[in-house]
Scaffold this active site. Structure first.
Site, PDB file in Angstrom:
ATOM      1  N   HIS A   1      -2.504 -57.796  -8.570  1.00  8.26           N
ATOM      2  CA  HIS A   1      -3.693 -58.352  -9.250  1.00  8.26           C
ATOM      3  C   HIS A   1      -4.911 -58.049  -8.391  1.00  8.26           C
ATOM      4  CE1 HIS A   1      -5.523 -62.036 -11.577  1.00  8.26           C
ATOM      5  NE2 HIS A   1      -6.448 -61.120 -11.304  1.00  8.26           N
TER       6      HIS A   1
ATOM      7  N   HIS B   1      -8.749 -56.092  -8.944  1.00  8.26           N
ATOM      8  CA  HIS B   1      -9.733 -55.362  -9.753  1.00  8.26           C
ATOM      9  C   HIS B   1     -10.432 -54.397  -8.813  1.00  8.26           C
ATOM     10  CE1 HIS B   1      -9.355 -58.341 -13.070  1.00  8.26           C
ATOM     11  NE2 HIS B   1      -9.040 -59.136 -12.059  1.00  8.26           N
TER      12      HIS B   1
ATOM     13  N   HIS C   1      -4.774 -61.761 -18.168  1.00  6.33           N
ATOM     14  CA  HIS C   1      -5.254 -62.956 -17.485  1.00  6.33           C
ATOM     15  C   HIS C   1      -5.119 -64.127 -18.464  1.00  6.33           C
ATOM     16  CE1 HIS C   1      -7.014 -60.161 -14.679  1.00  6.33           C
ATOM     17  NE2 HIS C   1      -7.702 -61.080 -14.028  1.00  6.33           N
TER      18      HIS C   1
ATOM     19  N   GLU D   1      -6.231 -69.259 -16.121  1.00  7.70           N
ATOM     20  CA  GLU D   1      -7.058 -69.334 -14.908  1.00  7.70           C
ATOM     21  C   GLU D   1      -8.028 -70.500 -15.135  1.00  7.70           C
ATOM     22  OE1 GLU D   1      -9.756 -66.011 -14.361  1.00  7.70           O
ATOM     23  OE2 GLU D   1     -10.138 -66.497 -12.256  1.00  7.70           O
TER      24      GLU D   1
ATOM     25  N   ASP E   1      -7.221 -60.339  -6.072  1.00  3.76           N
ATOM     26  CA  ASP E   1      -8.133 -60.397  -7.220  1.00  3.76           C
ATOM     27  C   ASP E   1      -9.384 -59.530  -7.009  1.00  3.76           C
ATOM     28  OD1 ASP E   1      -8.812 -61.135  -9.797  1.00  3.76           O
ATOM     29  OD2 ASP E   1      -9.264 -63.219  -9.340  1.00  3.76           O
ATOM     30  N   ASP E   2     -10.404 -60.090  -6.352  1.00  6.71           N
ATOM     31  CA  ASP E   2     -11.658 -59.366  -6.092  1.00  6.71           C
ATOM     32  C   ASP E   2     -12.026 -59.587  -4.627  1.00  6.71           C
ATOM     33  OD1 ASP E   2     -12.508 -58.621  -8.984  1.00  6.71           O
ATOM     34  OD2 ASP E   2     -11.997 -60.748  -9.094  1.00  6.71           O
TER      35      ASP E   2
HETATM   36  N1  HPA Z   1     -10.703 -63.371 -14.099  1.00 11.58           N
HETATM   37  C1  HPA Z   1     -11.232 -62.773 -15.164  1.00 11.58           C
HETATM   38  N2  HPA Z   1     -11.884 -61.628 -15.105  1.00 11.58           N
HETATM   39  C2  HPA Z   1     -12.009 -61.025 -13.922  1.00 11.58           C
HETATM   40  C3  HPA Z   1     -11.480 -61.583 -12.786  1.00 11.58           C
HETATM   41  C4  HPA Z   1     -10.780 -62.818 -12.876  1.00 11.58           C
HETATM   42  O1  HPA Z   1     -10.244 -63.386 -11.916  1.00 11.58           O
HETATM   43  N3  HPA Z   1     -11.787 -60.746 -11.773  1.00 11.58           N
HETATM   44  C5  HPA Z   1     -12.465 -59.700 -12.299  1.00 11.58           C
HETATM   45  N4  HPA Z   1     -12.602 -59.864 -13.612  1.00 11.58           N
HETATM   46 ZN    ZN Z   2      -8.377 -61.076 -11.981  1.00 12.75          ZN
END
Ligand code: HPA
Ligand code: ZN
Length: 340
Positions: free
Chosen positions: A16, A18, A200, A203, A281-282
């Site tokens: 996971h 991006h 996703h 969350e 994630d990011d």
């Molecule tokens: N959630 C939804 N969209 C996203 C995320 C996330 O954690 N990171 C980058 N785009």
């Molecule tokens: Zn994500």
């Protein structure tokens, strides 16, 4: 062996991530200069200071603005090569990268440019370092299903040229108000072409979004999924079908899905028998790549050595690699554990 070093050395898979979320402020500035883009920040420090998020949307606004510096194939190459370097330093041996073509095509960057830059970096990493990877094309869920279908149509002609890398589709961006069912047709079409499906869900959105990802999209993994815990029936479904969750603890902290990492439910999800993985994630936005996520979570939740090995192993099991490849990685992991 000391726990810190043990965790850092564990072989890992990242499922996971991006790739646009690995854009560090230094590279954002360098690419802005290279491409003649004006950023609304005076300095790298000012960019970092702006990374104080209140929820998913407050992050997405900055994330999409930052991605505007990505224009040429070389930009996507440099971004991806930098991520691979960070991942390798954390003993990640396999990564499945999300990318958001709509963020780029709507600015006039061709789909082919995005694919070519990311893929060239991943192929170089495979040849030079044996780094294994795949690409997962994500649809932006705040846009329409028609736009997602057009994106899939534009990408399908590239399928053969990138058959070694592009293996699936995902769904990201603002979750609440954009349920999975909105994308049933585009996911059905992607599956017809043999692409894997992930999404996703859970969350910020409630359990019905996770049900929707499973039943309407036939998602094989749930990205995040932490709110599944609110629905016991859903927990039973995830456990019985062995649906992996790609959990991102530092992301959840930064986007205030949890107030304190010590309140994160990752350990409870794991102890309930779910296939839980840890991911970044990011990482450029949330303060940490894989090892930081493992270290912070292990400390906050007092995870045992056995649980950390289980989580690292889950990353390989939950990947879209071949069974033979998974077995090879699991052997490597168990050799590491025996030796330390
Ligand atoms: N959630 C939804 N969209 C996203 C995320 C996330 O954690 N990171 C980058 N785009
Ligand atoms: Zn994500």
């Amino acid at each position: 062996m000391e726990m810190h070093n043990f965790i850092c050395g564990l072989p890992k898979a990242e499922l996971h991530l991006h790739i646009e979320g690995s854009l560090e402020p230094e590279m954002m500035f360098a690419l802005a200069q290279r491409n003649g883009v004006t950023l609304p920040y005076a300095s790298v420090e000012a960019v970092r200071a702006a990374y104080n998020f209140s929820d998913l949307q407050s992050f997405l606004d900055l994330y999409y603005a930052g991605a505007a510096v990505l224009q040429t194939e070389q930009d996507f190459y440099d971004l991806t090569a930098a991520y691979v370097q960070r991942a390798r330093a954390d003993n990640v041996c396999h990564a499945e990268l999300f990318f958001d073509p709509q963020t780029h095509t709507e600015r006039g960057v061709p789909m082919a440019t995005v694919f070519a830059g990311i893929a060239r970096a991943l192929r170089d990493a495979r040849e030079q370092h044996g780094f294994s990877s795949r690409m997962i094309l994500c649809f932006l869920r705040h846009l329409s299903e028609e736009e997602a279908l057009a994106t899939l149509e534009a990408a399908l002609p590239l399928r053969e040229a990138y058959a070694d890398l592009w293996i699936g589709v995902g769904l990201d961006s603002g979750e609440v108000g954009n349920p999975p069912e909105k994308f049933s047709r585009v996911f059905a079409k992607a599956r017809e072409f043999g692409l894997h499906a992930v999404a996703h869900a859970g969350e910020e959105g409630p359990p019905p979004y996770v049900w929707g990802a499973l039943d309407a999209l036939k998602a094989e993994r749930i990205d995040h999924g932490v709110r599944s815990e609110e629905d016991p029936e859903l927990m039973r479904r995830l456990a019985s079908d062995n649906v992996p969750l790609t959990v991102c603890p530092l992301s959840n902290l930064k986007l205030r899905v949890v107030k304190d990492l010590r309140e994160h439910n990752l350990a409870r999800l794991l102890r309930a028998g779910l296939c839980v993985t840890i991911n970044s994630d990011d990482p450029a936005y949330f303060g940490g790549y894989m090892n930081n996520n493992f270290l912070a979570t292990a400390e906050a939740l007092q995870l045992s050595r056995e649980e950390l090995v289980q989580i690292a192993g889950n990353g390989f099991v939950a990947s879209f690699a071949s069974d033979q490849q998974k077995q090879a990685w699991l052997s490597e992991l168990h050799e590491y554990v025996s030796a330390h």
